[in-house]
Design a protein around this motif. Structure first.
Motif, PDB file in Angstrom:
ATOM      1  N   THR A   9       0.748  -1.214  -0.003  1.00 40.98           N
ATOM      2  CA  THR A   9      -0.028  -0.026   0.172  1.00 40.98           C
ATOM      3  C   THR A   9       0.894   1.246  -0.026  1.00 40.98           C
ATOM      4  N   ASN A  65       3.092   7.249   1.470  1.00 42.91           N
ATOM      5  CA  ASN A  65       3.130   8.549   0.866  1.00 42.91           C
ATOM      6  C   ASN A  65       3.785   8.839  -0.281  1.00 42.91           C
ATOM      7  N   LEU A  66       3.411   9.893  -1.055  1.00 43.46           N
ATOM      8  CA  LEU A  66       3.874  10.281  -2.301  1.00 43.46           C
ATOM      9  C   LEU A  66       4.115  11.804  -2.173  1.00 43.46           C
ATOM     10  N   SER A  67       5.365  12.200  -1.965  1.00 43.61           N
ATOM     11  CA  SER A  67       5.566  13.563  -1.943  1.00 43.61           C
ATOM     12  C   SER A  67       6.302  14.120  -3.082  1.00 43.61           C
ATOM     13  N   GLN A  98      -0.586   9.487  -9.902  1.00 39.57           N
ATOM     14  CA  GLN A  98      -1.842   9.615  -9.516  1.00 39.57           C
ATOM     15  C   GLN A  98      -2.285   8.788  -8.177  1.00 39.57           C
ATOM     16  N   LEU A  99      -1.176   8.010  -7.379  1.00 43.26           N
ATOM     17  CA  LEU A  99      -1.404   7.294  -6.402  1.00 43.26           C
ATOM     18  C   LEU A  99      -1.712   8.226  -5.180  1.00 43.26           C
ATOM     19  N   LYS A 100      -2.549   7.707  -4.409  1.00 48.04           N
ATOM     20  CA  LYS A 100      -2.694   8.209  -2.961  1.00 48.04           C
ATOM     21  C   LYS A 100      -2.653   7.312  -1.740  1.00 48.04           C
ATOM     22  N   ARG A 101      -2.287   7.832  -0.728  1.00 50.46           N
ATOM     23  CA  ARG A 101      -2.148   7.317   0.439  1.00 50.46           C
ATOM     24  C   ARG A 101      -3.426   5.978   0.587  1.00 50.46           C
ATOM     25  N   ASP A 138      -3.846   3.394  -1.309  1.00 49.32           N
ATOM     26  CA  ASP A 138      -3.862   2.748  -2.607  1.00 49.32           C
ATOM     27  C   ASP A 138      -2.907   1.356  -2.618  1.00 49.32           C
ATOM     28  N   ASP A 180     -10.320   3.990 -15.020  1.00 47.80           N
ATOM     29  CA  ASP A 180      -9.067   3.826 -14.453  1.00 47.80           C
ATOM     30  C   ASP A 180      -7.950   3.831 -15.453  1.00 47.80           C
TER      31      ASP A 180
END
Length: 221
Positions: free
Chosen positions: A11, A14-16, A74-77, A79, A176
């Motif tokens: 999963t 984070n994506l920073s 496009q990834l989110k916490r 996912d 998607d």
């Protein structure tokens, strides 16, 4: 090098963003044993390098090029992501040769039951269409699949229940996106044929030019 046989999922923690680049942190118990900084991991089909680890958390630098050619941005916490560790010498090659170099992004336009399996119809970019071959291989988000049918920019794949359960495909909805890597061997064959055609065209231009000059008295035979 990978096989497209997903080992499991993790999963996104984070994506920073870092200017035009990013740092991706994932929670992946699968990678806890045996993974080291510098190892290559396929994340949704994109080959990334472990830059820092505090298991089960792992960091990866994501370049601007990767962000622009994949759906990782496009990834989110929270996912889920597909994971595969790099192929080792002596491992069985159960899928197909997958490099982790994503060619482009496709969009899911249809998802429907097909007996006990699930049929997905994907619309790819125009530039990828020549590499889509019926009964050929394609990697979607790092998953090795066989193309059932191709029509223009649209191709279909059949997903068996096992693959649906053990990857992120079960959660995919119409609209998607997928990271697409076309078949490596097909790309080399296409490039070889293109090069031969370019050589023939160049030779033909040279012959035509010499004939033209000779016919008009600019050079002597």
């Amino acid at each position: 090098m990978f096989t497209g046989l997903v080992e499991g999922t993790g999963t996104v923690d984070n994506l920073s963003a870092r200017g035009s680049e990013a740092i991706l942190t994932i929670n992946a118990p699968l990678l806890t044993n045996g993974t080291r900084v510098g190892d290559s991991i396929s994340i949704n089909g994109a080959c990334l390098t472990v830059t820092y680890m505090r298991p089960p958390l792992f960091n990866f630098d994501v370049s601007g090029e990767t962000l622009s050619s994949t759906n990782l941005g496009q990834l989110k916490r929270g996912d889920r992501i597909n994971l595969e560790r790099a192929l080792r010498l002596g491992d069985r090659l159960g899928g197909h040769f997958v490099t982790g170099h994503v060619d482009g992004v496709g969009k899911l336009i249809r998802k429907e039951p097909a007996g006990s399996s699930t049929l997905l119809a994907i619309q790819s970019a125009e530039a990828l269409a020549p590499y889509m071959v019926e009964k050929g291989s394609v990697a979607l988000d790092g998953i090795s699949l066989t193309i059932n049918r191709c029509r223009g920019f649209i191709f279909e794949v059949n997903i068996i229940p096992h693959t649906l359960e053990h990857t992120t495909l079960n959660a995919k909805k119409v609209g998607d996106t997928f990271n697409i890597e076309t078949d490596l061997i097909g790309k080399y064959v296409a490039r070889f044929l293109d090069a031969r055609q370019e050589q023939k065209s160049e030779k033909k231009r040279e012959e035509l030019t010499l004939n033209f000059l000779e016919q008009h008295g600019f050079i002597r035979p």
